[in-house]
Design an enzyme around this catalytic site. Structure first.
Site, PDB file in Angstrom:
ATOM      1  N   ARG A 144       0.924  -1.080   0.182  1.00 29.98           N
ATOM      2  CA  ARG A 144      -0.070   0.106  -0.100  1.00 29.98           C
ATOM      3  C   ARG A 144       0.803   1.291   0.074  1.00 29.98           C
ATOM      4  O   ARG A 144       2.118   0.966   0.561  1.00 29.98           O
ATOM      5  CB  ARG A 144      -0.707  -0.020   1.294  1.00 29.98           C
ATOM      6  CG  ARG A 144      -1.881  -0.957   1.243  1.00 29.98           C
ATOM      7  CD  ARG A 144      -2.705  -1.305   2.421  1.00 29.98           C
ATOM      8  NE  ARG A 144      -3.459   0.141   2.837  1.00 29.98           N
ATOM      9  CZ  ARG A 144      -4.233   0.128   3.887  1.00 29.98           C
ATOM     10  NH1 ARG A 144      -4.180  -0.762   4.883  1.00 29.98           N
ATOM     11  NH2 ARG A 144      -4.830   1.289   3.978  1.00 29.98           N
ATOM     12  N   HIS A 145       0.480   2.324  -0.384  1.00 33.26           N
ATOM     13  CA  HIS A 145       1.281   3.657  -0.253  1.00 33.26           C
ATOM     14  C   HIS A 145       1.360   3.963   0.990  1.00 33.26           C
ATOM     15  O   HIS A 145       1.060   3.271   2.108  1.00 33.26           O
ATOM     16  CB  HIS A 145       0.145   4.884  -0.996  1.00 33.26           C
ATOM     17  CG  HIS A 145      -1.142   4.760  -0.178  1.00 33.26           C
ATOM     18  ND1 HIS A 145      -1.552   5.341   1.067  1.00 33.26           N
ATOM     19  CD2 HIS A 145      -2.306   4.149  -0.562  1.00 33.26           C
ATOM     20  CE1 HIS A 145      -2.565   5.020   1.408  1.00 33.26           C
ATOM     21  NE2 HIS A 145      -3.144   4.205   0.466  1.00 33.26           N
ATOM     22  N   ASN A 176      -5.800   8.751   5.755  1.00 34.36           N
ATOM     23  CA  ASN A 176      -5.718   7.439   6.763  1.00 34.36           C
ATOM     24  C   ASN A 176      -5.457   7.975   8.048  1.00 34.36           C
ATOM     25  O   ASN A 176      -6.262   7.223   9.085  1.00 34.36           O
ATOM     26  CB  ASN A 176      -4.405   6.693   6.326  1.00 34.36           C
ATOM     27  CG  ASN A 176      -4.324   5.940   5.018  1.00 34.36           C
ATOM     28  OD1 ASN A 176      -3.444   5.857   4.438  1.00 34.36           O
ATOM     29  ND2 ASN A 176      -5.444   5.386   4.638  1.00 34.36           N
ATOM     30  N   ARG A 207      -1.334   9.832  -3.189  1.00 35.97           N
ATOM     31  CA  ARG A 207      -0.650   9.180  -1.936  1.00 35.97           C
ATOM     32  C   ARG A 207       0.300   7.965  -2.628  1.00 35.97           C
ATOM     33  O   ARG A 207       1.422   7.624  -2.187  1.00 35.97           O
ATOM     34  CB  ARG A 207      -1.573   8.620  -1.130  1.00 35.97           C
ATOM     35  CG  ARG A 207      -2.777   7.723  -1.663  1.00 35.97           C
ATOM     36  CD  ARG A 207      -3.847   7.747  -0.442  1.00 35.97           C
ATOM     37  NE  ARG A 207      -4.825   6.753  -0.850  1.00 35.97           N
ATOM     38  CZ  ARG A 207      -5.876   7.330  -1.585  1.00 35.97           C
ATOM     39  NH1 ARG A 207      -6.034   8.314  -2.127  1.00 35.97           N
ATOM     40  NH2 ARG A 207      -7.042   6.469  -1.534  1.00 35.97           N
ATOM     41  N   GLU A 235      -8.039   3.300  -5.747  1.00 30.76           N
ATOM     42  CA  GLU A 235      -8.611   2.286  -4.597  1.00 30.76           C
ATOM     43  C   GLU A 235     -10.009   2.264  -4.940  1.00 30.76           C
ATOM     44  O   GLU A 235     -10.498   3.011  -5.653  1.00 30.76           O
ATOM     45  CB  GLU A 235      -8.425   3.424  -3.343  1.00 30.76           C
ATOM     46  CG  GLU A 235      -9.004   2.730  -2.070  1.00 30.76           C
ATOM     47  CD  GLU A 235      -8.628   1.447  -1.838  1.00 30.76           C
ATOM     48  OE1 GLU A 235      -8.827   0.495  -2.626  1.00 30.76           O
ATOM     49  OE2 GLU A 235      -8.303   1.040  -0.624  1.00 30.76           O
ATOM     50  N   HIS A 239      -3.582   0.272  -3.029  1.00 26.43           N
ATOM     51  CA  HIS A 239      -4.375   0.602  -2.333  1.00 26.43           C
ATOM     52  C   HIS A 239      -4.839  -0.769  -1.200  1.00 26.43           C
ATOM     53  O   HIS A 239      -4.977  -1.846  -1.908  1.00 26.43           O
ATOM     54  CB  HIS A 239      -5.655   1.273  -2.427  1.00 26.43           C
ATOM     55  CG  HIS A 239      -4.995   2.779  -3.477  1.00 26.43           C
ATOM     56  ND1 HIS A 239      -4.807   3.684  -2.475  1.00 26.43           N
ATOM     57  CD2 HIS A 239      -4.542   2.809  -4.626  1.00 26.43           C
ATOM     58  CE1 HIS A 239      -4.414   4.807  -3.556  1.00 26.43           C
ATOM     59  NE2 HIS A 239      -3.996   4.086  -4.482  1.00 26.43           N
TER      60      HIS A 239
END
Ligand code: F6P
Length: 174
Positions: free
Chosen positions: A2-3, A9, A52, A72, A138
């Site tokens: 994931r980023h 987040n 991101r 995402e 994502h």
């Protein structure tokens, strides 16, 4: 992977197109270190088109290719909200998603089934690669890719735990 951690987040909000936090940028730098230590020079890097993921991929210091199909899951009219806000605003929607997370489609957005379907070309192209591939994407998208590659039953895909700030390494066999 994931980023790195994003502003959304940190705030517990879903979706959006926010930037990395300082912690997220720290992960992006650590990812570069990991790639330099473990990955060959001919590593191929793909990311989603969202800030991101692009920012995390850019920090790796190799040329990276953005794919819209790696974006995402689209939360539709609930994009940018917290889970608590969705549960308060639309308890029946939250309940419907809990009851069938694989098939539940966000109003004007996507379901996991939709995400799995739109990843088909990415999977095909990925399987054609002769060189190692790093994908920066994502939560829902990595769940779907991981589920496909590890032959996880579809119903379980939306429930896989894919933490932030972790690299998952998969080695294909014939
Ligand atoms: O919270 C981060 C995130 O990537 C959201 O943007 C996305 O909606 C969510 O994870 C997907 O996870 P779940 O399907 O469990 O809500």
């Amino acid at each position: 992977t994931r980023h790195g951690e994003s502003q959304f987040n940190q705030a517990g909000r879903i979706g959006g197109n926010s930037d990395l936090t300082d912690r997220g940028r720290g992960y992006a730098r650590a990812l570069r270190g990991f790639v330099e230590a473990h990955a060959p020079d001919d590593l191929v890097v793909w990311s989603s088109t969202l800030l991101r993921a692009r920012e995390t991929a850019r920090a790796v210091g190799r040329k990276s290719h953005p794919w819209k199909a790696l974006d995402e899951i689209d939360a539709g009219i609930y994009d940018g909200l917290t889970y608590a806000a969705i549960a308060q605003k639309a308890p029946q929607e939250a309940q419907a998603r809990r009851a069938d997370k694989l098939r539940y489609r966000y109003p004007r957005g996507e379901s996991y089934e939709d995400v799995i379907r739109r990843l088909d070309p990415v999977v095909l192209e990925g399987e054609r690669q002769q060189r190692p591939l790093l994908i920066v994407a994502h939560n829902a998208v990595i769940r779907a890719l991981y589920g496909y590659l590890c032959e996880i039953p579809a119903e379980r895909i939306p429930h896989q735990v894919i933490p932030l700030h972790s690299v998952i390494e998969l080695t294909p066999r014939a």
